[in-house]
Design a protein around this motif. Structure first.
Motif, PDB file in Angstrom:
ATOM      1  N   PRO A 100       0.813  -1.221   0.000  1.00 20.11           N
ATOM      2  CA  PRO A 100       0.000   0.000   0.000  1.00 20.11           C
ATOM      3  C   PRO A 100       0.846   1.270   0.000  1.00 20.11           C
ATOM      4  CG  PRO A 100       0.085  -0.913   2.204  1.00 20.11           C
ATOM      5  CD  PRO A 100       0.810  -1.890   1.319  1.00 20.11           C
ATOM      6  N   PHE A 101       2.158   1.130   0.180  1.00 24.09           N
ATOM      7  CA  PHE A 101       3.028   2.301   0.244  1.00 24.09           C
ATOM      8  C   PHE A 101       3.574   2.677  -1.141  1.00 24.09           C
ATOM      9  CE2 PHE A 101       3.209   0.150   4.368  1.00 24.09           C
ATOM     10  CZ  PHE A 101       2.781   1.180   5.194  1.00 24.09           C
ATOM     11  N   CYS A 102       4.239   1.723  -1.788  1.00 22.86           N
ATOM     12  CA  CYS A 102       4.817   2.046  -3.098  1.00 22.86           C
ATOM     13  C   CYS A 102       3.884   1.695  -4.255  1.00 22.86           C
ATOM     14  CB  CYS A 102       6.153   1.318  -3.282  1.00 22.86           C
ATOM     15  SG  CYS A 102       6.029  -0.488  -3.372  1.00 22.86           S
ATOM     16  N   LYS A 103       2.849   0.875  -3.942  1.00 25.73           N
ATOM     17  CA  LYS A 103       1.847   0.481  -4.950  1.00 25.73           C
ATOM     18  C   LYS A 103       2.496  -0.138  -6.200  1.00 25.73           C
ATOM     19  CE  LYS A 103      -1.352   4.052  -3.351  1.00 25.73           C
ATOM     20  NZ  LYS A 103      -1.993   3.133  -2.410  1.00 25.73           N
ATOM     21  N   HIS A 104       3.549  -0.903  -5.953  1.00 29.19           N
ATOM     22  CA  HIS A 104       4.198  -1.609  -7.062  1.00 29.19           C
ATOM     23  C   HIS A 104       3.186  -2.553  -7.714  1.00 29.19           C
ATOM     24  CE1 HIS A 104       7.015  -4.223  -9.208  1.00 29.19           C
ATOM     25  NE2 HIS A 104       7.940  -3.278  -9.051  1.00 29.19           N
ATOM     26  N   PRO A 105       3.226  -2.698  -9.040  1.00 25.29           N
ATOM     27  CA  PRO A 105       2.229  -3.543  -9.717  1.00 25.29           C
ATOM     28  C   PRO A 105       2.342  -5.033  -9.386  1.00 25.29           C
ATOM     29  CG  PRO A 105       3.911  -2.780 -11.261  1.00 25.29           C
ATOM     30  CD  PRO A 105       4.101  -2.006 -10.000  1.00 25.29           C
ATOM     31  N   ARG A 106       3.453  -5.418  -8.792  1.00 22.33           N
ATOM     32  CA  ARG A 106       3.601  -6.812  -8.377  1.00 22.33           C
ATOM     33  C   ARG A 106       3.668  -6.891  -6.855  1.00 22.33           C
ATOM     34  NH1 ARG A 106       8.170  -9.890 -11.639  1.00 22.33           N
ATOM     35  NH2 ARG A 106       7.097 -11.608 -10.578  1.00 22.33           N
ATOM     36  N   PRO A 107       3.251  -8.006  -6.262  1.00 22.82           N
ATOM     37  CA  PRO A 107       3.240  -8.130  -4.794  1.00 22.82           C
ATOM     38  C   PRO A 107       4.655  -8.223  -4.218  1.00 22.82           C
ATOM     39  CG  PRO A 107       2.653 -10.225  -5.811  1.00 22.82           C
ATOM     40  CD  PRO A 107       2.729  -9.221  -6.926  1.00 22.82           C
ATOM     41  N   HIS A 108       4.995  -7.286  -3.364  1.00 21.06           N
ATOM     42  CA  HIS A 108       6.328  -7.296  -2.759  1.00 21.06           C
ATOM     43  C   HIS A 108       6.291  -7.145  -1.239  1.00 21.06           C
ATOM     44  CE1 HIS A 108       8.808  -7.401  -6.361  1.00 21.06           C
ATOM     45  NE2 HIS A 108       8.046  -6.465  -6.910  1.00 21.06           N
ATOM     46  N   LEU A 109       5.099  -6.918  -0.676  1.00 21.46           N
ATOM     47  CA  LEU A 109       4.997  -6.740   0.773  1.00 21.46           C
ATOM     48  C   LEU A 109       4.869  -8.118   1.433  1.00 21.46           C
ATOM     49  CD1 LEU A 109       4.672  -4.331   2.906  1.00 21.46           C
ATOM     50  CD2 LEU A 109       2.265  -5.055   2.971  1.00 21.46           C
ATOM     51  N   VAL A 110       5.911  -8.512   2.148  1.00 21.62           N
ATOM     52  CA  VAL A 110       5.956  -9.836   2.768  1.00 21.62           C
ATOM     53  C   VAL A 110       5.731  -9.707   4.268  1.00 21.62           C
ATOM     54  CG1 VAL A 110       7.347 -11.892   3.193  1.00 21.62           C
ATOM     55  CG2 VAL A 110       7.534 -10.674   1.004  1.00 21.62           C
ATOM     56  N   ILE A 111       4.784 -10.474   4.778  1.00 19.70           N
ATOM     57  CA  ILE A 111       4.505 -10.495   6.219  1.00 19.70           C
ATOM     58  C   ILE A 111       4.852 -11.874   6.750  1.00 19.70           C
ATOM     59  CG2 ILE A 111       2.750 -10.284   8.018  1.00 19.70           C
ATOM     60  CD1 ILE A 111       1.233  -8.380   6.198  1.00 19.70           C
ATOM     61  N   ASN A 112       5.744 -11.916   7.718  1.00 20.21           N
ATOM     62  CA  ASN A 112       6.125 -13.175   8.353  1.00 20.21           C
ATOM     63  C   ASN A 112       5.185 -13.426   9.530  1.00 20.21           C
ATOM     64  OD1 ASN A 112       7.577 -14.959  10.334  1.00 20.21           O
ATOM     65  ND2 ASN A 112       9.042 -15.022   8.641  1.00 20.21           N
ATOM     66  N   VAL A 113       4.398 -14.480   9.435  1.00 16.82           N
ATOM     67  CA  VAL A 113       3.372 -14.724  10.448  1.00 16.82           C
ATOM     68  C   VAL A 113       3.925 -15.365  11.708  1.00 16.82           C
ATOM     69  CG1 VAL A 113       1.515 -14.881   8.751  1.00 16.82           C
ATOM     70  CG2 VAL A 113       2.750 -16.954   9.410  1.00 16.82           C
ATOM     71  N   LYS A 114       5.205 -15.741  11.689  1.00 18.08           N
ATOM     72  CA  LYS A 114       5.828 -16.277  12.894  1.00 18.08           C
ATOM     73  C   LYS A 114       6.486 -15.165  13.707  1.00 18.08           C
ATOM     74  CE  LYS A 114       6.842 -21.112  11.782  1.00 18.08           C
ATOM     75  NZ  LYS A 114       7.920 -22.130  11.648  1.00 18.08           N
ATOM     76  N   LYS A 115       7.166 -14.268  13.005  1.00 14.77           N
ATOM     77  CA  LYS A 115       7.925 -13.226  13.686  1.00 14.77           C
ATOM     78  C   LYS A 115       7.214 -11.878  13.671  1.00 14.77           C
ATOM     79  CE  LYS A 115      12.110 -15.642  12.272  1.00 14.77           C
ATOM     80  NZ  LYS A 115      13.296 -15.628  11.381  1.00 14.77           N
ATOM     81  N   PHE A 116       6.075 -11.814  12.963  1.00 14.53           N
ATOM     82  CA  PHE A 116       5.264 -10.603  12.910  1.00 14.53           C
ATOM     83  C   PHE A 116       6.049  -9.407  12.370  1.00 14.53           C
ATOM     84  CE2 PHE A 116       2.673 -13.353  15.267  1.00 14.53           C
ATOM     85  CZ  PHE A 116       1.379 -12.860  15.250  1.00 14.53           C
ATOM     86  N   GLY A 117       6.943  -9.697  11.431  1.00 13.49           N
ATOM     87  CA  GLY A 117       7.688  -8.643  10.757  1.00 13.49           C
ATOM     88  C   GLY A 117       7.145  -8.417   9.363  1.00 13.49           C
TER      89      GLY A 117
END
Length: 317
Positions: free
Chosen positions: A29-46
């Motif tokens: 939602p920040f850079c709105k790159h046309p490809r998915p680049h925002l990775v959320i680690n569900v173990k470390k919450f990073g």
């Protein structure tokens, strides 16, 4: 779909790819790159965007995108059950009592036998009125002062004693410190909380402060959990020789979305207790707001050799 995934979908939209055990990828939602680049680690919450480098704890990122409501839901429903975690029925706390031969020091201020204790405390930069406020006691026979702690209901839950003689040794009540908060009655969780190491740092600062009675905090402690529960802003005021511990503590709180600052000691020559009357102003003027970039820079400069090598470390409660 787990509750965590549902909450993340509500905040970021449908994921492009995900491994339920590790990483989920969203459109950024920040850079709105046309490809998915925002990775959320569900173990470390990073969170990390590989395009624009936006990163941080999931709680901080959710606040940035205006979804503090989701942040609170994740804290409550996924990380831990915040409504039940403070069930006092599940915690056994010993009930202390003031030992024999200790007398309330303020009531004895005209007695010569107690003047040495008065002088010692004043010389430690604790004002006379604080002797009354903190109900400091003194044992003439052992040469020890006693600083009691009271819970939110003004029940005695701990005490610290210190010799005023040359050995300066501490003897404290035999209680697991993770179960209690020192003088919780004196804390306003809606204001910035100053975390100190020692009891004299605490009494000198005397402004919505709490002593760790050490230089680390257990993430299972009541103090840690109350800060998380109340989303209390904190200022970490450990001694200058505990910089690595202050950074590790900052990371632990930051990973839960807490607004953290810590003292930059390079312009300060003394510990909190030695600064004296202007301690609060000096500390405030030398606070640094913490984020993960600060820790990374410190690690690169060789200041944090003992810290975890993991960039996003989520404490286990």
């Amino acid at each position: 779909m787990t509750d965590l995934i549902k909450n993340l979908v509500e905040a970021f939209g449908e994921p492009e790819t995900y491994d339920i055990k590790e990483d989920i990828t969203f459109m950024c939602p920040f850079c709105k790159h046309p490809r998915p680049h925002l990775v959320i680690n569900v173990k470390k919450f990073g969170v990390h965007c590989w395009s624009c480098n936006e990163h941080g704890s999931i709680y901080a990122i959710l606040r940035k995108v205006g979804r503090s409501d989701i942040s609170k839901k994740i804290k409550k429903e996924v990380v831990y059950n915040i409504d039940n975690i403070f069930d006092d029925n599940n915690v056994t706390v010993k009930k202390p009592f003031i030992p024999d031969n200790y007398r309330i020091l303020y009531q004895k201020h005209n007695c010569k036998l107690y003047q040495i204790a008065f002088a010692y405390i004043i010389n430690r930069n604790v004002k006379e009125e604080k002797i009354l406020k903190y109900n400091i006691h003194y044992n003439v026979f052992d040469g020890r002062i006693l600083i009691p702690s009271y819970d939110k209901n003004f029940n005695l839950n701990y005490y610290v004693t210190r010799s005023i003689r040359k050995n300066n040794s501490y003897i404290n009540f035999d209680q697991d410190k993770i179960k209690i908060i020192f003088n919780e009655w004196n804390i306003d969780w809606n204001k910035k909380l100053y975390i100190t190491e020692g009891i004299f740092d605490y009494m000198v600062l005397d402004n919505n402060a709490v002593p760790l009675l050490g230089s680390t905090i257990n993430t299972k402690s009541r103090l840690f959990k109350m800060i998380i529960k109340n989303e209390t802003d904190i200022a970490i005021c450990l001694d200058p020789d505990a910089e690595d511990k202050a950074l590790k503590m900052s990371e632990d709180f930051y990973s839960y979305g807490i607004k953290v600052s810590y003292v930059d000691w390079k312009n300060i020559k003394e510990d909190v207790a030695d600064i004296g009357e202007n301690a609060l102003d000096i500390i405030e003027n030398n606070l640094i707001a913490y984020d993960t970039e600060i820790r990374i820079k410190k690690e690169l400069n060789g200041y944090s050799k003992n810290m975890s090598s993991c960039r996003y470390s989520h404490p286990i409660i």
